[in-house]
Design an enzyme around this catalytic site. Structure first.
Site, PDB file in Angstrom:
ATOM      1  N   ASN A 150       0.805  -1.215   0.000  1.00  0.00           N
ATOM      2  CA  ASN A 150       0.000   0.000   0.000  1.00  0.00           C
ATOM      3  C   ASN A 150       0.842   1.271   0.000  1.00  0.00           C
ATOM      4  OD1 ASN A 150      -2.223  -1.594  -0.031  1.00  0.00           O
ATOM      5  ND2 ASN A 150      -3.064  -0.886   1.920  1.00  0.00           N
ATOM      6  N   LEU A 151       0.265   2.316  -0.544  1.00  0.00           N
ATOM      7  CA  LEU A 151       0.956   3.595  -0.650  1.00  0.00           C
ATOM      8  C   LEU A 151       1.471   4.089   0.698  1.00  0.00           C
ATOM      9  CD1 LEU A 151       1.708   5.969  -2.525  1.00  0.00           C
ATOM     10  CD2 LEU A 151      -0.515   6.983  -1.965  1.00  0.00           C
ATOM     11  N   LYS A 152       0.673   3.912   1.753  1.00  0.00           N
ATOM     12  CA  LYS A 152       1.067   4.437   3.074  1.00  0.00           C
ATOM     13  C   LYS A 152       2.257   3.696   3.657  1.00  0.00           C
ATOM     14  CE  LYS A 152      -2.283   1.548   5.540  1.00  0.00           C
ATOM     15  NZ  LYS A 152      -3.458   1.538   6.442  1.00  0.00           N
ATOM     16  N   GLY A 153       2.470   2.430   3.284  1.00  0.00           N
ATOM     17  CA  GLY A 153       3.640   1.680   3.720  1.00  0.00           C
ATOM     18  C   GLY A 153       3.711   1.461   5.217  1.00  0.00           C
TER      19      GLY A 153
END
Length: 244
Positions: free
Chosen positions: A124-127
């Site tokens: 995911n983008l948020k990592g």
């Protein structure tokens, strides 16, 4: 010094602490059983420091005691990172230069595993831990299939996406479910795709042994604490043979 022993109160005193649950109602006999188990584990003396009922007919124990076992650090086997840790910018540059197309990555939790925290942290983008996930890498095309994905569905999606790498997260480990699922997954890919056409198979989770890649039929195992940057760096190393 290659020979060490546990440290508790003073250096080399051999003191350790263990916790476990016994299927016993909490009473004096249960506490005695916990001490007996600790003694059989090599703890002598063993001191019961905590006991608490855990539902009907179960008790949780914490035992503190001394062991005489030694550890030879020269005989410890681990998987060392054999690739350089690259920045996101460097990863993107390598993919663009060496592959001349976007890298296709498919991820999922397979079987009955519904715990997506691990796969989401990597994809995911948020990592996680201040690092953005693989979705943030402009030279990667990421497909996150989510939880409880069947092995046949994973194989078909990987084929449809022309996946360069398949990432599988396994958190549920009861009755070695993570090992069974991984073996089924690797066998399915071997059956569905010829050698040289299969994507990299990568699994991760807190209970995996990183030394079991050959036994499980995968290319890499990542254990707890793995970050998106580590996975991305491994992918470009394994798929392009480039270190930067």
């Amino acid at each position: 010094m290659s020979i060490v022993r546990p440290y508790g109160d003073t250096t080399g005193d051999g003191m350790v602490q263990v916790s476990f649950t016994l299927p016993l109602v909490h009473d004096k006999r249960a506490e005695g059983a916990a001490i007996q188990l600790a003694n059989k584990m090599g703890m002598d003396p063993a001191m019961l420091v905590h006991a608490k009922p855990m539902g009907e007919g179960f008790t949780f124990f914490v035992v503190y005691g001394k062991v005489n076992h030694l550890v030879d650090t020269e005989k410890v086997q681990v998987v060392e990172r054999d690739f350089p840790l690259l920045s996101a910018k460097e990863v993107n540059a390598v993919i663009k230069r060496r592959m001349r197309r976007r890298m296709n990555v498919v991820g999922a939790c397979i079987g009955t595993d519904a715990h997506t925290v691990g796969i989401d942290a990597i994809l995911n983008l948020k990592g996680i831990a201040g690092e953005k996930g693989l979705e943030s890498y402009r030279e990667m095309s990421v497909t996150n299939m989510g939880a409880q994905v069947s092995v046949p569905d994973l194989v078909e999606t990987a084929k449809a996406c022309k996946a360069d790498a398949v990432l599988v997260s396994q958190v549920v480990t009861q009755r070695d479910a993570h090992l069974l699922n991984t073996r089924q997954m690797s066998a399915a890919f071997r059956e569905a795709l010829p050698a040289g056409k299969r994507p990299l198979l990568i699994v991760g989770g807190p209970r995996f042994d990183e030394l079991m890649t050959e036994e499980l039929g995968v290319d890499r195992i990542f254990s707890r604490g793995t970050t998106p940057r580590e996975v991305a760096s491994y992918l470009v190393h394994a798929l392009t043979g480039s270190s930067a």
